[in-house]
Design a protein around this motif. Structure first.
Motif, PDB file in Angstrom:
ATOM      1  N   GLU A 297       0.158  -1.140  -0.151  1.00  0.00           N
ATOM      2  CA  GLU A 297       0.021  -0.006   0.109  1.00  0.00           C
ATOM      3  C   GLU A 297       0.568   1.649   0.015  1.00  0.00           C
ATOM      4  N   PHE A 298       1.584   1.711   0.795  1.00  0.00           N
ATOM      5  CA  PHE A 298       2.808   2.288   0.649  1.00  0.00           C
ATOM      6  C   PHE A 298       3.046   2.713  -0.994  1.00  0.00           C
ATOM      7  N   LEU A 299       3.811   1.608  -0.801  1.00  0.00           N
ATOM      8  CA  LEU A 299       4.171   1.447  -2.449  1.00  0.00           C
ATOM      9  C   LEU A 299       3.470   2.488  -3.820  1.00  0.00           C
ATOM     10  N   SER A 300       1.717   1.782  -3.392  1.00  0.00           N
ATOM     11  CA  SER A 300       1.077   2.463  -4.722  1.00  0.00           C
ATOM     12  C   SER A 300       0.606   3.610  -4.382  1.00  0.00           C
ATOM     13  N   LEU A 301       1.132   4.637  -2.925  1.00  0.00           N
ATOM     14  CA  LEU A 301       1.018   5.683  -2.687  1.00  0.00           C
ATOM     15  C   LEU A 301       2.537   6.789  -3.201  1.00  0.00           C
ATOM     16  N   LEU A 302       3.130   5.950  -3.473  1.00  0.00           N
ATOM     17  CA  LEU A 302       4.533   6.754  -3.983  1.00  0.00           C
ATOM     18  C   LEU A 302       3.920   7.481  -5.719  1.00  0.00           C
ATOM     19  N   THR A 303       4.930   8.848  -5.710  1.00  0.00           N
ATOM     20  CA  THR A 303       5.211   9.090  -7.635  1.00  0.00           C
ATOM     21  C   THR A 303       5.911   8.188  -7.883  1.00  0.00           C
ATOM     22  N   ASP A 304       6.781   8.487  -9.157  1.00  0.00           N
ATOM     23  CA  ASP A 304       6.826   8.111  -9.683  1.00  0.00           C
ATOM     24  C   ASP A 304       8.639   8.603  -9.769  1.00  0.00           C
ATOM     25  N   GLU A 305       9.676   8.974  -8.830  1.00  0.00           N
ATOM     26  CA  GLU A 305      10.126   9.633  -9.053  1.00  0.00           C
ATOM     27  C   GLU A 305      12.075   9.247  -8.805  1.00  0.00           C
ATOM     28  N   TYR A 306      11.171   8.155  -8.909  1.00  0.00           N
ATOM     29  CA  TYR A 306      12.585   7.116  -7.492  1.00  0.00           C
ATOM     30  C   TYR A 306      13.695   6.436  -8.502  1.00  0.00           C
ATOM     31  N   SER A 307      15.374   6.135  -8.171  1.00  0.00           N
ATOM     32  CA  SER A 307      15.777   5.551  -9.256  1.00  0.00           C
ATOM     33  C   SER A 307      16.204   3.794  -8.027  1.00  0.00           C
ATOM     34  N   CYS A 308      16.397   2.647  -9.315  1.00  0.00           N
ATOM     35  CA  CYS A 308      16.354   1.463  -8.367  1.00  0.00           C
ATOM     36  C   CYS A 308      17.255   0.872  -8.624  1.00  0.00           C
ATOM     37  N   PRO A 309      18.489   0.701  -8.154  1.00  0.00           N
ATOM     38  CA  PRO A 309      19.274  -0.373  -8.174  1.00  0.00           C
ATOM     39  C   PRO A 309      18.875  -1.614  -8.773  1.00  0.00           C
ATOM     40  N   GLN A 310      19.299  -2.277  -9.290  1.00  0.00           N
ATOM     41  CA  GLN A 310      18.488  -4.247  -9.989  1.00  0.00           C
ATOM     42  C   GLN A 310      20.470  -4.692 -10.665  1.00  0.00           C
TER      43      GLN A 310
ATOM     44  N   THR B 230      19.052  11.516  -6.864  1.00  0.00           N
ATOM     45  CA  THR B 230      18.931  12.557  -5.909  1.00  0.00           C
ATOM     46  C   THR B 230      17.620  11.135  -5.015  1.00  0.00           C
ATOM     47  N   LYS B 231      16.710  10.605  -5.427  1.00  0.00           N
ATOM     48  CA  LYS B 231      15.905   9.871  -5.106  1.00  0.00           C
ATOM     49  C   LYS B 231      15.892   8.483  -5.344  1.00  0.00           C
ATOM     50  N   VAL B 232      16.629   7.110  -3.922  1.00  0.00           N
ATOM     51  CA  VAL B 232      16.919   5.769  -4.047  1.00  0.00           C
ATOM     52  C   VAL B 232      15.872   5.134  -3.872  1.00  0.00           C
ATOM     53  N   ILE B 233      15.244   4.370  -4.269  1.00  0.00           N
ATOM     54  CA  ILE B 233      14.495   3.043  -3.196  1.00  0.00           C
ATOM     55  C   ILE B 233      14.592   1.597  -3.412  1.00  0.00           C
ATOM     56  N   THR B 234      15.581   1.040  -2.542  1.00  0.00           N
ATOM     57  CA  THR B 234      15.586  -0.234  -2.672  1.00  0.00           C
ATOM     58  C   THR B 234      15.246  -1.298  -2.172  1.00  0.00           C
ATOM     59  N   SER B 235      14.944  -2.711  -2.087  1.00  0.00           N
ATOM     60  CA  SER B 235      15.009  -3.945  -0.278  1.00  0.00           C
ATOM     61  C   SER B 235      16.646  -3.901   0.205  1.00  0.00           C
ATOM     62  N   ASN B 236      16.322  -4.031   1.310  1.00  0.00           N
ATOM     63  CA  ASN B 236      17.851  -4.106   1.780  1.00  0.00           C
ATOM     64  C   ASN B 236      17.191  -5.363   2.836  1.00  0.00           C
ATOM     65  N   PRO B 237      18.442  -6.544   2.893  1.00  0.00           N
ATOM     66  CA  PRO B 237      18.829  -7.123   1.827  1.00  0.00           C
ATOM     67  C   PRO B 237      17.959  -7.384   0.956  1.00  0.00           C
ATOM     68  N   VAL B 238      18.681  -7.061  -0.445  1.00  0.00           N
ATOM     69  CA  VAL B 238      17.911  -7.052  -1.493  1.00  0.00           C
ATOM     70  C   VAL B 238      17.444  -8.673  -2.199  1.00  0.00           C
ATOM     71  N   ASN B 239      16.320  -8.454  -3.109  1.00  0.00           N
ATOM     72  CA  ASN B 239      15.435  -9.044  -3.226  1.00  0.00           C
ATOM     73  C   ASN B 239      15.202  -9.125  -4.826  1.00  0.00           C
TER      74      ASN B 239
ATOM     75  N   LYS C 149      22.468  14.222   2.246  1.00  0.00           N
ATOM     76  CA  LYS C 149      20.932  14.785   2.211  1.00  0.00           C
ATOM     77  C   LYS C 149      20.524  14.173   0.459  1.00  0.00           C
ATOM     78  N   ARG C 150      20.680  13.118  -0.322  1.00  0.00           N
ATOM     79  CA  ARG C 150      19.215  12.475  -0.580  1.00  0.00           C
ATOM     80  C   ARG C 150      18.203  11.840  -0.213  1.00  0.00           C
ATOM     81  N   GLU C 151      17.684  11.842  -0.912  1.00  0.00           N
ATOM     82  CA  GLU C 151      16.586  10.812  -0.381  1.00  0.00           C
ATOM     83  C   GLU C 151      16.757   9.473  -0.204  1.00  0.00           C
ATOM     84  N   LEU C 152      16.174   8.502   0.983  1.00  0.00           N
ATOM     85  CA  LEU C 152      15.947   7.213   0.472  1.00  0.00           C
ATOM     86  C   LEU C 152      15.046   6.354   1.305  1.00  0.00           C
ATOM     87  N   VAL C 153      14.005   4.649   0.447  1.00  0.00           N
ATOM     88  CA  VAL C 153      13.131   4.614   0.679  1.00  0.00           C
ATOM     89  C   VAL C 153      14.409   3.184   0.731  1.00  0.00           C
TER      90      VAL C 153
END
Length: 298
Positions: free
Chosen positions: A55-68, A96-105, A123-127
């Motif tokens: 639910e949290f993820l569904s409320l976020l805007t599409d502004e993030y970088s994500c390592p793969q 400037t904005k990253v979202i990632t799992s940790n430990p990574v799936n 001061k960069r944003e991390l989820v």
């Protein structure tokens, strides 16, 4: 790995017997937040409750970088592939904005602590999604939220307590990133986790971690192909042939391992295997199916 705690099952029964489903849950989830805060040693005012992390993820805007490679449901406008070095994937944080799992799936990697702290210090944003951290030998960053208001840590009881149907997710942050909807957690889930004994939950999580480590260590001794370093209740492996072919045999014997489709940066020979009690039986099944191809140790 230990299933559902008996205390949680008893509380579910109590909730039904008390017919709590006839009433709305507490509007601000005050008692629930206080109990979760005691379990994880976090100020309840920094906790927000969601109908699962999804639910949290569904409320976020599409502004993030994500390592793969990474979990595929994060809202990302920029996906970049990290380096594979030996038996691990090394994750760096870009943008400037990253979202990632940790430990990574699905890799089981932990992002280096210095990488995270340097990113936050800029001061960069991390989820940071720590949904598997309670079953990991890694270290949570939820104790850093007061120091870094640009950090949001996500967690849930879905994996650690084996209760995906109760939909209990939460975030830890000084500044709440999204505005949740009312009545997002039902009365039964609210009752169960408002009344769960924090000490017993912590003890259960510690036992679960120990169990995962034991299963992992045994698996590493018996599995002869490439195994990636893991800090999660699953392990990334690589076979000499595509995983899809292996699964054709496994399904006939009641097993299935996660194929790499949907994960950016994995090859068709990769597979994610859950570290469960029956993982040794899985290896034996592979060995019996095709010993000349796999040559697995029993």
């Amino acid at each position: 790995p230990l299933g559902v705690p008996k205390e949680i099952e008893e509380l579910i029964k109590d909730a039904i017997n008390l017919k709590v489903y006839r009433y709305y849950p507490q509007y601000n989830y005050k008692c629930l937040k206080e109990n979760i805060g005691e379990i994880f040693d976090v100020n309840p005012s920094y906790i927000e409750i969601y109908n699962g992390v999804s639910e949290f993820l569904s409320l976020l805007t599409d502004e993030y970088s994500c390592p793969q490679p990474n979990y595929g449901e994060y809202p990302c406008y920029n996906k970049y592939t990290v380096k594979e070095e030996g038996n691990s994937y090394v994750y760096d944080l870009r943008g400037t904005k990253v979202i990632t799992s940790n430990p990574v799936n699905p890799t089981g990697s932990l992002i280096d602590e210095s990488e995270i702290l340097e990113f936050l210090a800029d001061k960069r944003e991390l989820v940071l999604d720590e949904s598997f951290m309670d079953l990991s030998d890694g270290k949570s960053f939820r104790n850093k939220i007061e120091e870094y208001p640009n950090l949001v840590v996500l967690s849930s009881f879905t994996k650690s307590l084996s209760i995906p149907g109760l939909r209990m997710g939460f975030s830890f942050s000084i500044k709440q990133k999204v505005r949740p909807i009312p009545w997002r957690v039902n009365s039964i889930a609210n009752y169960v986790f408002s009344n769960a004994n924090p000490k017993k939950i912590r003890e259960f999580l510690n036992k679960s971690k120990e169990k995962v480590i034991k299963i992992r260590d045994n698996f590493e001794k018996m599995f002869p192909f490439k195994i990636y370093d893991t800090h999660a209740p699953f392990v990334l492996v690589e076979f000499p042939i595509p995983t899809k072919i292996i699964n054709e045999f496994l399904i006939e014997n009641g097993y299935y391992i996660r194929e790499p489709e949907g994960f950016i940066g994995l090859r068709d020979t990769h597979a994610r295997i859950s570290l469960r009690d029956d993982v040794q039986d899985l290896v034996k099944v592979l060995n019996s199916l095709s010993p000349k191809t796999f040559k697995l140790k029993s």
